[in-house]
Motif scaffolding. Structure first.
Motif, short mmCIF file in Angstrom:
data_model
loop_
_atom_site.label_atom_id
_atom_site.label_comp_id
_atom_site.label_asym_id
_atom_site.label_seq_id
_atom_site.Cartn_x
_atom_site.Cartn_y
_atom_site.Cartn_z
N GLN A 127 0.98 -1.18 -0.05
CA GLN A 127 0.04 -0.08 -0.13
C GLN A 127 0.85 1.33 0.16
OE1 GLN A 127 -3.25 -0.11 -0.04
NE2 GLN A 127 -3.57 -1.93 -0.34
N ASP B 139 -9.45 -3.56 7.30
CA ASP B 139 -8.50 -2.80 7.02
C ASP B 139 -8.49 -1.74 8.04
OD1 ASP B 139 -6.92 -3.87 4.48
OD2 ASP B 139 -8.99 -3.44 3.57
N LYS C 53 -2.65 2.39 4.66
CA LYS C 53 -3.84 1.35 4.93
C LYS C 53 -2.82 -0.12 5.06
CE LYS C 53 -6.88 -0.09 1.66
NZ LYS C 53 -8.16 -0.12 1.02
#
Length: 163
Positions: free
Chosen positions: A25, A129, A142
């Motif tokens: 991410q 998440d 994230k």
């Protein structure tokens, strides 16, 4: 939200660390500040509870930094934390910057300057998440709760103040 801008130095340090850890991410730069869980959640379009906020205390016995990564919806029960790590005191902005390496409002759960005593709020484990600060008040990333525990090595415990 932008993922293609030049990152501030502290956020770039987090981005580099995440890359070393194999984290896929990108760092997201919020257009408005993410200093509070509510501000970050509003900027991301998620619930406040999905924000993994980092709260830093000072352990009185040895002056160590103690970080609790808590759900943004929770207030941390200092007595629960103290029962696990020992008596606590307040950590001011200077202490946090010197020991952890980030300014309050952008404190990341990884990449600390010194070894930090860490605890993770069990309430974060219910989300697919979560979002954590990435070293700057506008920077977040994230990750899954499992990635958070893997990256920090911190135990998952009950730290929430329950009424």
């Amino acid at each position: 939200m932008s993922t293609d801008t030049v990152l501030p130095d502290t956020a770039q340090r987090v981005a580099d660390l995440l890359k070393q850890l194999g984290h896929e991410q990108s760092i997201v730069m919020l257009p408005a500040t993410g200093k509070t869980s509510a501000e970050a959640a509003a900027g991301l379009g998620c619930s406040v509870a999905e924000i993994a906020k980092s709260i830093v205390f000072r352990r009185l016995s040895d002056d160590a930094a103690v970080m609790v990564v808590a759900s943004g919806a929770n207030r941390v029960d200092e007595s629960k934390v103290a029962a696990i790590v020992g008596p606590l005191g307040k950590a001011d902005a200077k202490f946090v910057k010197e020991r952890i390496g980030y300014a309050i409002g952008g404190v990341c759960p990884i990449g600390h300057l010194e070894k930090t005593v860490m605890l993770i709020d069990q309430d974060l484990m219910q989300y697919q998440d979560v979002w954590a600060a990435a070293g700057h008040p506008h920077a977040v990333f994230k990750l899954t709760p499992a990635q958070l525990t893997s990256m920090t090595g911190a135990p998952v415990v009950d730290v929430a103040l329950r009424s």
